[in-house]
Write a protein that holds these residues in place. Structure first.
Motif, PDB file in Angstrom:
ATOM      1  N   PRO A 109       0.849  -1.175  -0.020  1.00 39.80           N
ATOM      2  CA  PRO A 109       0.043   0.069  -0.079  1.00 39.80           C
ATOM      3  C   PRO A 109       0.685   1.338   0.016  1.00 39.80           C
ATOM      4  CG  PRO A 109       0.009  -0.852   2.173  1.00 39.80           C
ATOM      5  CD  PRO A 109       0.836  -1.971   1.354  1.00 39.80           C
ATOM      6  N   ASP A 110       0.357   2.480  -0.455  1.00 40.92           N
ATOM      7  CA  ASP A 110       0.948   3.591  -0.669  1.00 40.92           C
ATOM      8  C   ASP A 110       1.277   4.313   0.773  1.00 40.92           C
ATOM      9  OD1 ASP A 110       2.216   6.044  -1.091  1.00 40.92           O
ATOM     10  OD2 ASP A 110       0.032   6.886  -1.631  1.00 40.92           O
ATOM     11  N   THR A 111       2.413   4.603   1.197  1.00 41.49           N
ATOM     12  CA  THR A 111       2.898   4.922   2.455  1.00 41.49           C
ATOM     13  C   THR A 111       2.080   6.181   2.894  1.00 41.49           C
ATOM     14  OG1 THR A 111       4.952   6.059   1.698  1.00 41.49           O
ATOM     15  CG2 THR A 111       4.815   3.631   2.471  1.00 41.49           C
ATOM     16  N   GLU A 165      11.858   2.906  -3.940  1.00 43.51           N
ATOM     17  CA  GLU A 165      12.395   4.099  -3.831  1.00 43.51           C
ATOM     18  C   GLU A 165      11.115   5.276  -4.078  1.00 43.51           C
ATOM     19  OE1 GLU A 165      16.764   4.398  -5.595  1.00 43.51           O
ATOM     20  OE2 GLU A 165      15.078   5.562  -6.497  1.00 43.51           O
ATOM     21  N   THR A 166       9.921   4.667  -4.466  1.00 42.14           N
ATOM     22  CA  THR A 166       8.964   5.734  -4.641  1.00 42.14           C
ATOM     23  C   THR A 166       7.935   5.583  -3.812  1.00 42.14           C
ATOM     24  OG1 THR A 166       8.986   4.624  -7.077  1.00 42.14           O
ATOM     25  CG2 THR A 166       6.998   5.906  -6.637  1.00 42.14           C
ATOM     26  N   ARG A 167       7.418   7.098  -3.542  1.00 43.89           N
ATOM     27  CA  ARG A 167       6.520   7.410  -2.401  1.00 43.89           C
ATOM     28  C   ARG A 167       5.389   7.728  -2.894  1.00 43.89           C
ATOM     29  NH1 ARG A 167      10.106   4.831  -0.596  1.00 43.89           N
ATOM     30  NH2 ARG A 167      11.561   5.262   1.098  1.00 43.89           N
ATOM     31  N   THR A 168       5.080   8.753  -3.927  1.00 43.35           N
ATOM     32  CA  THR A 168       3.834   9.407  -3.874  1.00 43.35           C
ATOM     33  C   THR A 168       2.805   8.303  -4.731  1.00 43.35           C
ATOM     34  OG1 THR A 168       4.499  10.083  -6.306  1.00 43.35           O
ATOM     35  CG2 THR A 168       5.210  11.521  -4.250  1.00 43.35           C
ATOM     36  N   ALA A 169       1.745   8.733  -4.667  1.00 44.54           N
ATOM     37  CA  ALA A 169       0.574   7.757  -5.420  1.00 44.54           C
ATOM     38  C   ALA A 169       0.765   7.953  -6.804  1.00 44.54           C
ATOM     39  CB  ALA A 169      -0.732   8.005  -4.821  1.00 44.54           C
ATOM     40  N   GLY A 170       1.034   9.094  -7.182  1.00 40.36           N
ATOM     41  CA  GLY A 170       1.202   9.166  -8.824  1.00 40.36           C
ATOM     42  C   GLY A 170       2.400   8.601  -9.381  1.00 40.36           C
ATOM     43  N   ASP A 171       3.389   8.462  -8.637  1.00 41.89           N
ATOM     44  CA  ASP A 171       4.677   8.080  -9.187  1.00 41.89           C
ATOM     45  C   ASP A 171       4.602   6.255  -9.182  1.00 41.89           C
ATOM     46  OD1 ASP A 171       5.953  10.272  -9.529  1.00 41.89           O
ATOM     47  OD2 ASP A 171       7.403  10.158  -8.129  1.00 41.89           O
ATOM     48  N   ARG A 172       3.981   5.844  -8.183  1.00 41.82           N
ATOM     49  CA  ARG A 172       3.618   4.506  -7.883  1.00 41.82           C
ATOM     50  C   ARG A 172       2.755   3.838  -8.963  1.00 41.82           C
ATOM     51  NH1 ARG A 172       4.993   1.241  -3.747  1.00 41.82           N
ATOM     52  NH2 ARG A 172       3.109   0.491  -3.945  1.00 41.82           N
ATOM     53  N   LEU A 175       4.995   3.672 -12.129  1.00 42.61           N
ATOM     54  CA  LEU A 175       5.909   2.712 -12.133  1.00 42.61           C
ATOM     55  C   LEU A 175       5.197   1.326 -12.408  1.00 42.61           C
ATOM     56  CD1 LEU A 175       8.618   3.817  -9.691  1.00 42.61           C
ATOM     57  CD2 LEU A 175       8.539   3.670 -12.207  1.00 42.61           C
ATOM     58  N   SER A 176       4.064   1.141 -11.506  1.00 43.71           N
ATOM     59  CA  SER A 176       3.037   0.030 -11.666  1.00 43.71           C
ATOM     60  C   SER A 176       2.876  -0.062 -13.160  1.00 43.71           C
ATOM     61  CB  SER A 176       1.840   0.078 -10.803  1.00 43.71           C
ATOM     62  OG  SER A 176       2.153   0.262  -9.596  1.00 43.71           O
ATOM     63  N   ARG A 177       2.384   0.716 -13.870  1.00 40.93           N
ATOM     64  CA  ARG A 177       1.873   0.444 -15.549  1.00 40.93           C
ATOM     65  C   ARG A 177       3.516  -0.063 -16.102  1.00 40.93           C
ATOM     66  NH1 ARG A 177      -1.099   5.243 -14.212  1.00 40.93           N
ATOM     67  NH2 ARG A 177       0.296   6.568 -15.370  1.00 40.93           N
ATOM     68  N   MET A 178       4.521   0.766 -15.787  1.00 39.79           N
ATOM     69  CA  MET A 178       5.730   0.140 -16.546  1.00 39.79           C
ATOM     70  C   MET A 178       5.922  -1.254 -16.127  1.00 39.79           C
ATOM     71  SD  MET A 178       8.460   3.346 -16.243  1.00 39.79           S
ATOM     72  CE  MET A 178       7.917   4.988 -16.125  1.00 39.79           C
ATOM     73  N   THR A 179       5.848  -1.583 -14.844  1.00 39.23           N
ATOM     74  CA  THR A 179       6.104  -2.820 -14.481  1.00 39.23           C
ATOM     75  C   THR A 179       5.108  -3.723 -15.161  1.00 39.23           C
ATOM     76  OG1 THR A 179       6.797  -2.029 -12.283  1.00 39.23           O
ATOM     77  CG2 THR A 179       6.348  -4.468 -12.711  1.00 39.23           C
ATOM     78  N   ALA A 180       4.012  -3.721 -15.184  1.00 39.99           N
ATOM     79  CA  ALA A 180       2.951  -4.551 -15.912  1.00 39.99           C
ATOM     80  C   ALA A 180       3.542  -4.581 -17.512  1.00 39.99           C
ATOM     81  CB  ALA A 180       1.693  -3.995 -15.900  1.00 39.99           C
ATOM     82  N   TYR A 211      -3.863  -3.283 -12.950  1.00 41.37           N
ATOM     83  CA  TYR A 211      -4.957  -2.643 -12.004  1.00 41.37           C
ATOM     84  C   TYR A 211      -4.441  -1.809 -10.925  1.00 41.37           C
ATOM     85  CZ  TYR A 211      -8.432  -3.000  -8.222  1.00 41.37           C
ATOM     86  OH  TYR A 211      -9.035  -2.629  -7.267  1.00 41.37           O
ATOM     87  N   SER A 212      -3.256  -1.943 -10.122  1.00 38.88           N
ATOM     88  CA  SER A 212      -2.503  -1.145  -9.447  1.00 38.88           C
ATOM     89  C   SER A 212      -2.444   0.311 -10.080  1.00 38.88           C
ATOM     90  CB  SER A 212      -1.452  -1.800  -8.993  1.00 38.88           C
ATOM     91  OG  SER A 212      -1.729  -2.929  -7.962  1.00 38.88           O
ATOM     92  N   GLY A 213      -1.951   0.159 -11.393  1.00 38.51           N
ATOM     93  CA  GLY A 213      -1.596   1.215 -12.123  1.00 38.51           C
ATOM     94  C   GLY A 213      -2.619   2.123 -12.662  1.00 38.51           C
ATOM     95  N   GLY A 214      -3.995   1.343 -12.714  1.00 33.99           N
ATOM     96  CA  GLY A 214      -5.289   2.090 -13.178  1.00 33.99           C
ATOM     97  C   GLY A 214      -5.551   2.054 -14.531  1.00 33.99           C
ATOM     98  N   ASP A 215      -4.886   1.058 -15.252  1.00 37.21           N
ATOM     99  CA  ASP A 215      -4.732   0.974 -16.889  1.00 37.21           C
ATOM    100  C   ASP A 215      -5.713  -0.100 -17.431  1.00 37.21           C
ATOM    101  OD1 ASP A 215      -4.177   0.643 -19.630  1.00 37.21           O
ATOM    102  OD2 ASP A 215      -2.556   2.165 -19.180  1.00 37.21           O
ATOM    103  N   HIS A 216      -6.949   0.133 -17.693  1.00 35.81           N
ATOM    104  CA  HIS A 216      -7.701  -0.955 -18.156  1.00 35.81           C
ATOM    105  C   HIS A 216      -7.206  -1.734 -19.490  1.00 35.81           C
ATOM    106  CE1 HIS A 216     -10.402   1.089 -15.493  1.00 35.81           C
ATOM    107  NE2 HIS A 216     -11.218   0.012 -15.175  1.00 35.81           N
TER     108      HIS A 216
END
Length: 418
Positions: A109-111, A165-172, A175-180, A211-216
């Protein structure tokens, strides 16, 4: 001229000394010396900036960094196959471990902390998407798909650091989309190596990260690739619920993208596998609607590559599976007349050989199977080997002909990656 010498000449032509080039990249000058001497290779996250400084595209830079090869094998990978023997099993386990690490970091979860992002995360957010597009392009254009494996494995390592290293929700989310995106490419590499369970695991993780990155659209594509693994294993009943879910997800995505049309194209294959001609035709007609989209912006050339150019060969394969050679032949002939990648051409040739076996036409079987075997020898692709294995199952009634029995032995002798 060696490729690394060309690298050095491009650097000099752009007005950089080795020290200045190193300073622009925040590395030691000795690192640039090792790069130009071929004793080291830039890390994946450094390459977009290097390409910018040299004034070349990322694919051109990748070519400059490749190891030198004899002319007669220049089209083949200099990297050993993904899964041959203990050393490659170790590499595979390392990749699966990185999948586990990055998957856990995506799921955390986002810190809520607003601390400054780390250096690796910043580099990924600046250039990671461009690098991933480059990796997909190298994968798509390479006859031997495993050539991209070392760079993908290294980039997974970078993603793990960036996510930590990522903290903000937008950055996460980014990066989640890049990981997917990267997970889907790893899945494709495992799939090509006949590691279907590993590929399915990658696609499942990709769906969760999307899903975590919000990209359908990214999410639906991961689900569709997972379904394709089941189809390839002749488990249409397992593929159908995955595809139904993927279609529902895709309808919530960007309607200017081709995602839902690609899902429909794969659904057509599932319907063909269960013998439903009418449903197959309806799905193919839905897939054909991709041509009504803006072709320049309907796909990204990476995790979404569907532009309708494969529909002729896919329609032919569906009709062949449905036992309708009368419908299959025109579609396959039309596909073969188009420019095709090595792997796609081998698939069409294999299907035309199967069509010949259905008709008991030995000349047609031999003509097309010989060409497909030649492509299999060039690429060492598990995908082509699997297609030709499907032909082997149709050869029994024709084995009295010596040419057919020779084909059978040659297919059986193809190198297997799993």
């Amino acid at each position: 001229m060696s490729r690394r010498r060309r690298f050095a000449e491009l650097r000099a032509a752009r007005g950089y000394s080795q020290e200045e080039f190193a300073e622009a990249l925040a590395v030691a000058a000795s690192t640039v010396v090792r790069w130009e001497g071929g004793r080291a290779t830039p890390r994946p996250h450094q390459r977009p900036r290097i390409a910018e400084l040299l004034g070349v595209t990322l694919p051109s830079l990748e070519a400059l960094l490749c190891k030198e090869q004899p002319v007669e094998i220049a089209a083949l990978a200099d990297t050993p196959p993904l899964v041959h023997g203990g050393d490659d099993d170790m590499k595979r386990r390392e990749v699966l471990g990185l999948l586990a690490v990055t998957g856990a970091l995506v799921a955390l979860p986002d810190t809520g902390e607003a601390a400054a992002r780390g250096r690796t995360a910043s580099m990924l957010l600046e250039s990671g998407e461009a690098l991933h597009r480059s990796l997909w392009q190298v994968y798509t254009l390479s006859d031997s798909k495993q050539v991209v494996f070392p760079a993908v494995r290294a980039q997974l390592d970078v993603m793990a650091t960036g996510l930590a290293e990522t903290r903000t929700a937008g950055d996460r989310a980014r990066l989640s989309r890049m990981t997917a995106d990267l997970y889907q490419l790893v899945g494709e590499l495992f799939f090509d190596a006949n590691r279907y369970t590993d590929a399915a695991q990658c696609y499942t993780l990709a769906a969760n990260a999307a899903y975590s990155g919000g990209d359908h659209d990214l999410w639906a594509c991961a689900m569709t690739r997972h379904a394709y693994v089941e189809l390839y294993a002749r488990r249409a009943h397992a593929a159908q619920p995955l595809l139904a879910a993927a279609f529902r997800i895709a309808r919530r995505g960007d309607d200017t993208l081709s995602t839902r049309h690609w899902v429909a194209a794969v659904q057509a294959q599932a319907y063909a596998a269960v013998g439903d001609l009418d449903a197959c035709n309806r799905a193919l007609d839905e897939a054909e609607q991709v041509h009504a989209l803006d072709g320049a912006h309907s796909h990204n050339g990476g995790w979404l590559r569907f532009d309708g150019s494969r529909l002729a060969e896919e329609r032919g394969a569906c009709y062949l599976q449905l036992g309708r050679p009368d419908l299959a032949e025109d579609a396959l002939a039309a596909a073969l007349a188009r420019p095709l990648s090595l792997r796609r051409r081998a698939a069409v040739l294999s299907d035309l050989a199967v069509l010949g076996a259905h008709r008991r036409d030995v000349d047609q079987v031999v003509h097309y199977a010989e060409q497909a075997l030649g492509l299999a020898d060039r690429s060492n692709s598990g995908f082509i080997g699997k297609k030709l294995d499907g032909l082997r199952g149709r050869l029994a009634p024709l084995m009295s002909d010596g040419r057919v029995s020779t084909l059978d032995h040659r297919i059986a002798a193809l190198p297997r990656t799993a």
